[in-house]
Design an enzyme around this catalytic site. Structure first.
Site, PDB file in Angstrom:
ATOM      1  N   GLU A 195       1.020  -1.835   0.135  1.00 31.22           N
ATOM      2  CA  GLU A 195      -0.243  -0.089   0.416  1.00 31.22           C
ATOM      3  C   GLU A 195       1.155   1.397  -0.116  1.00 31.22           C
ATOM      4  OE1 GLU A 195      -3.060   2.440   2.634  1.00 31.22           O
ATOM      5  OE2 GLU A 195      -3.892  -0.167   2.217  1.00 31.22           O
ATOM      6  N   LYS A 196       2.159   1.506   0.357  1.00 30.74           N
ATOM      7  CA  LYS A 196       2.822   2.243   1.034  1.00 30.74           C
ATOM      8  C   LYS A 196       4.650   2.258   0.149  1.00 30.74           C
ATOM      9  CE  LYS A 196      -0.369   3.737   4.421  1.00 30.74           C
ATOM     10  NZ  LYS A 196      -0.905   2.613   4.195  1.00 30.74           N
TER      11      LYS A 196
ATOM     12  N   ASP B 227      -2.875  -2.571   2.980  1.00 32.46           N
ATOM     13  CA  ASP B 227      -3.398  -2.189   4.536  1.00 32.46           C
ATOM     14  C   ASP B 227      -5.072  -3.796   5.175  1.00 32.46           C
ATOM     15  OD1 ASP B 227      -2.024  -0.751   5.283  1.00 32.46           O
ATOM     16  OD2 ASP B 227      -3.151   0.897   5.827  1.00 32.46           O
TER      17      ASP B 227
ATOM     18  N   ASP C 154      -7.624  -3.622   5.978  1.00 28.24           N
ATOM     19  CA  ASP C 154      -9.201  -2.870   6.342  1.00 28.24           C
ATOM     20  C   ASP C 154      -9.820  -2.714   5.071  1.00 28.24           C
ATOM     21  OD1 ASP C 154      -7.808  -0.790   5.355  1.00 28.24           O
ATOM     22  OD2 ASP C 154      -8.364  -0.086   7.374  1.00 28.24           O
TER      23      ASP C 154
ATOM     24  N   TYR D 197       4.677   5.272  11.484  1.00 33.15           N
ATOM     25  CA  TYR D 197       3.266   5.530  10.419  1.00 33.15           C
ATOM     26  C   TYR D 197       2.047   6.425  11.279  1.00 33.15           C
ATOM     27  CZ  TYR D 197      -0.678   5.747   7.091  1.00 33.15           C
ATOM     28  OH  TYR D 197      -1.346   6.126   6.347  1.00 33.15           O
TER      29      TYR D 197
ATOM     30  N   ARG E 183      -0.704   8.230  10.368  1.00 33.24           N
ATOM     31  CA  ARG E 183      -2.337   7.883  11.157  1.00 33.24           C
ATOM     32  C   ARG E 183      -2.717   6.867  10.504  1.00 33.24           C
ATOM     33  NH1 ARG E 183      -3.869  11.364   5.818  1.00 33.24           N
ATOM     34  NH2 ARG E 183      -1.368  12.603   5.210  1.00 33.24           N
TER      35      ARG E 183
END
Length: 815
Positions: free
Chosen positions: A7-8, A103, A105, A323, A325
């Protein structure tokens, strides 16, 4: 080969480190090792197309075009993120399996799946769930790959997709509807709408109205001073059941009863209840983003957006925290073994400000280390980066946030704080009045040693403001007391406080408290409120940008436009109910109980219902005192004297004056029609313009380059004058109405010629310049020396070789 899509970038780097993959020297951010190629997104790299992306006519906001509902939903690449899409596309060419490392979710599932759909990937897709970036958990996760197309993961995808498209429909349609209607009634703001931002606006407006309509009343605080053989203490009067003279909140409002209570002392009393409990206070968990924003708002008055930006810089730029957030404060259990290294880094980085680390015990494992409670991300903690240089690079606000995060992390390696909590109830023997007192006696500070002095003082103050009265004398049930004095203090009820960033964020994360429907309340309580760690700050800033709320120092208040918008929206939009209904329906879509199409149809139905209430909206606007603005007639057309309309040129972006009767078009000259650029008067105006130009050219000086006449103009952009040659396209600076050095010669840009006197420092020729206040001076471009112009001659030096000259101190020395 398997292509892992993280994702990142940081997750891609962590996976590469875990499996021993090496960076691809040709592709920045890509890694290869064994049977894997690892690439990444950078959060969302695709976004929903705007309405005008589907049809150019939607550039103009018109009610007759609503509702807008794309027949075929499309995504577009987010600006500056093209390299990530290219990296993923190229990686797919040599891969037979894609592994989604998004992630764990719903939003993470959507983020990678939408890229796969966008690139039309038809191969095998697997899913890996990673919530700990340490090598061992990553390797364990890669040994347990799952089918990405299973209903477990596709349910999450459907849930996030339905929420994304539902939000688009609601926001795009209703924002346009309310904004266009608002403009008809003199509201020039963008009246934005959405399931989250409208609910936030509703909370702010309702709080403001509650404060505005609040009517204070007096009440009486009654305290008794008691004597005991071991010491004295103060207790609060406790009304008995059925006590008269109380308001709805149990406060005494009858002045006669208050006066009567002050007259009962002195009187004998005894302790009828006494309890001492030894209690522990565990260390608070590491920060989530919302907790960090609340604490920074409370301590430093920072806004949500400021804290998010600072934390992002500490993560991306300085690499001092994990991270940011994150929506939880829990940590993976595997992180506990890194404690000694991280604590040593904190001690070295912060020096004497982190002496608490010397007493930390790395063997202590707080309740925050819990794999079962870790979500997509873990709590925000310091990294093991050991660098005082990195700390020196921080600004004051960044250092404050870093210190907060370090203190909270270090607290996990201290024992709980311990205290005795005392509660007693005293009863007067004659009048049978009850008084209660509570006390707290700290036995061991434990983790509280990590608090800074100011935080500890604030904690003590908050205890004093509560019912706790500090330490009480050693007593027990049945002890005799003497009520020595009763004091009545007349106070006044206070209105609720205006929201701050911290209190509004608290309201957003515990939004269920504002919901009456038990089903919706339970749904929102189970989640994390409305908005996400990444979006809450942006939602608030959007309301500020649109002029619907305003910041007054630390306070957040609604504007007149915001209050009007609130009153003109349906209650379903301004309460959290819409967010709760969205959550309920999207979970049904996830579970397969309903379809995406059915959900979007219901959203369309709600939008159409609002559009049908256009006349009702106008009626309610008038009831609020809003009226359509009186139209000021435009100036008359110079040709036919019909009314002119102000328009904007699509080509030049300049305002023009249009006559709809004769189709003439004029330049906009301070609200009046100027030169005719189209229509019957164009040739006449052109001839007059040429005549004026010829008249000016008679007295114009010759161009130094070609001897053609040179004219003086004023820049509409900078409002500065300049000279332009009518023959060779040379341009010259203006020196108080006189011709200055050339900066463009025959169409080619040049450095202004140094035609001034020799520099007193280096003897190079100086350039003639002029200040904003029209004062002439000379500049030496060779040594950066400046002198004032004294009637065209060299005057006093005020800057010598780049250093400003202190003329006052020079004069003193010469004296």
């Amino acid at each position: 080969m398997k292509l892992i899509i993280a994702e990142k970038p940081k997750m891609a780097k962590a996976i590469a480190r875990a499996i021993g993959a090496s960076p691809d020297p040709k592709v920045r951010g890509a890694y290869e090792g064994g049977d894997y190629r690892i690439v990444s997104c950078e959060g969302h790299i695709l976004e929903q197309l705007s309405p005008q992306g589907y049809d150019e006519r939607y550039k103009r906001w018109r009610i007759e075009d609503l509702p807008i509902h794309p027949e075929q939903w499309k995504l577009k690449l987010i600006e500056n993120k093209g390299r990530y899409l290219t990296m993923i596309r190229n990686g797919m060419k040599n891969s037979d399996v894609v592994v989604s490392a998004a992630d764990p979710d719903a939003e993470g599932q959507l983020l990678v799946d939408e890229v796969l759909h966008h690139l039309n990937w038809k191969g095998v897709t697997l899913r890996v769930l990673i919530n700990d970036l340490n090598p061992k958990p990553i390797l364990k996760a890669l040994d347990n790959l799952e089918d990405n197309n299973s209903d477990k993961f596709q349910g999450l995808y459907r849930r996030a997709l339905s929420r994304s498209r539902g939000d688009w429909l609601l926001g795009m349609n209703l924002t346009r509807f309310y904004t266009v209607m608002g403009r008809e009634f003199g509201l020039d703001q963008v009246l934005s709408a959405g399931r989250v931002q409208s609910a936030v606006l509703g909370m702010v407006v309702r709080r403001d109205l509650e404060i505005e309509n609040f009517k204070p009343h007096d009440y009486y605080a009654i305290n008794g001073r008691f004597g005991h053989e071991k010491g004295a203490f103060t207790a609060k009067w406790n009304p008995v059941e059925g006590q008269s003279g109380l308001d709805d909140s149990g406060r005494l409002i009858d002045p006669d009863i208050a006066q009567g209570l002050t007259e009962i002392a002195p009187e004998a009393a005894e302790i009828v209840e006494h309890e001492v409990k030894r209690q522990q206070q565990n260390a608070p968990k590491p920060f989530s983003m919302s907790d960090l924003q609340k604490e920074a708002s409370r301590k430093f008055g920072m806004t949500m957006a400021q804290v998010l930006e600072i934390a992002q810089a500490l993560y991306d730029k300085h690499e001092l925290i994990t991270y940011p957030r994150s929506d939880t404060g829990y940590l993976p259990e595997g992180h506990h073994e890194e404690g000694p290294v991280v604590l040593a880094a904190i001690r070295n980085n912060l020096g004497s400000q982190a002496v608490y680390c010397d007493n930390a015990d790395p063997s202590i494992k707080s309740q925050a280390f819990n794999d079962a409670k870790v979500k997509a991300h873990h709590g925000i903690i310091p990294t093991a980066k050991n660098s005082q240089q990195a700390i020196l690079a921080l600004n004051a606000q960044e250092k404050r946030i870093y210190e907060m995060i370090c203190r909270r992390y270090a607290a996990q390696f201290f024992p709980p704080a311990e205290f005795n909590a005392t509660r007693l109830l005293a009863k007067t023997l004659e009048t049978q009045q009850l008084f209660k007192a509570t006390g707290k006696q700290w036995l061991a500070q434990g983790w509280r040693v990590t608090l800074d002095t100011k935080a500890a003082d604030e904690d003590a103050e908050s205890e004093e403001e509560s019912e706790a009265t500090g330490e009480l004398p050693p007593m027990q049930k049945g002890d005799a007391l003497t009520l020595e004095e009763v004091v009545s203090q007349c106070k006044q009820t206070n209105p609720p406080k205006h929201f701050t960033d911290g209190s509004l964020l608290d309201a957003m994360t515990s939004i269920h408290r504002f919901v009456e429907d038990p089903k919706i309340r339970a749904m929102l309580k189970e989640g994390d409120g409305i908005g996400t760690e990444a979006t809450r700050a942006n939602i608030l800033e959007k309301l500020v940008k649109h002029g619907l709320i305003v910041r007054e120092k630390k306070l957040i208040k609604s504007t007149m436009a915001g209050q009007a918008h609130y009153h003109l929206m349906p209650q379903a939009m301004t309460t959290p109910d819409m967010a709760g209904l969205f959550e309920s329906r999207t979970r049904q879509i996830e579970d397969g109980e309903t379809t995406l199409e059915s959900f979007l149809e219901s959203v369309d139905g709600f939008i159409r219902e609002q559009l049908s209430l256009k006349e009702d909206w106008g009626r309610r606007a008038r009831e609020l005192g809003l009226e359509p603005p009186k139209k000021t007639p435009g100036p008359p057309c110079r040709h036919c004297e019909s009314e002119l309309t102000k328009v904007k040129s699509k080509l030049t972006k300049k305002f023009l004056m249009l006559c709809k009767a004769c189709n003439s078009l004029f330049e906009h000259d301070s609200g009046l029609p100027g030169f005719c650029v189209k229509g019957p008067l164009k040739e006449q105006d052109m001839a007059a313009k040429q005549a004026r130009r010829q008249e000016r050219m008679k007295d114009a000086p010759p161009c130094p380059e070609c001897q053609a006449p040179i004219l003086r103009f004023k820049s509409t952009k900078t409002q500065k004058h300049f000279w332009r040659c009518t023959g060779c396209e040379s341009f010259y600076t203006d020196l108080a109405g006189k011709l200055g050095p050339a900066f463009v010669v025959r169409g080619e840009k040049v450095e202004p010629k140094a035609d001034g006197p020799p520099c007193p420092e280096c003897e190079s020729n100086m350039s003639r310049q002029i200040t904003k206040k029209k004062k002439p001076f000379f500049l030496c471009r060779e040594c950066d020396t400046m002198c004032w112009s004294d009637e065209g001659e060299l005057g006093k030096v005020f800057k010598r070789r780049g250093e400003m000259v202190n003329t006052a101190s020079k004069t003193k020395t010469s004296d």
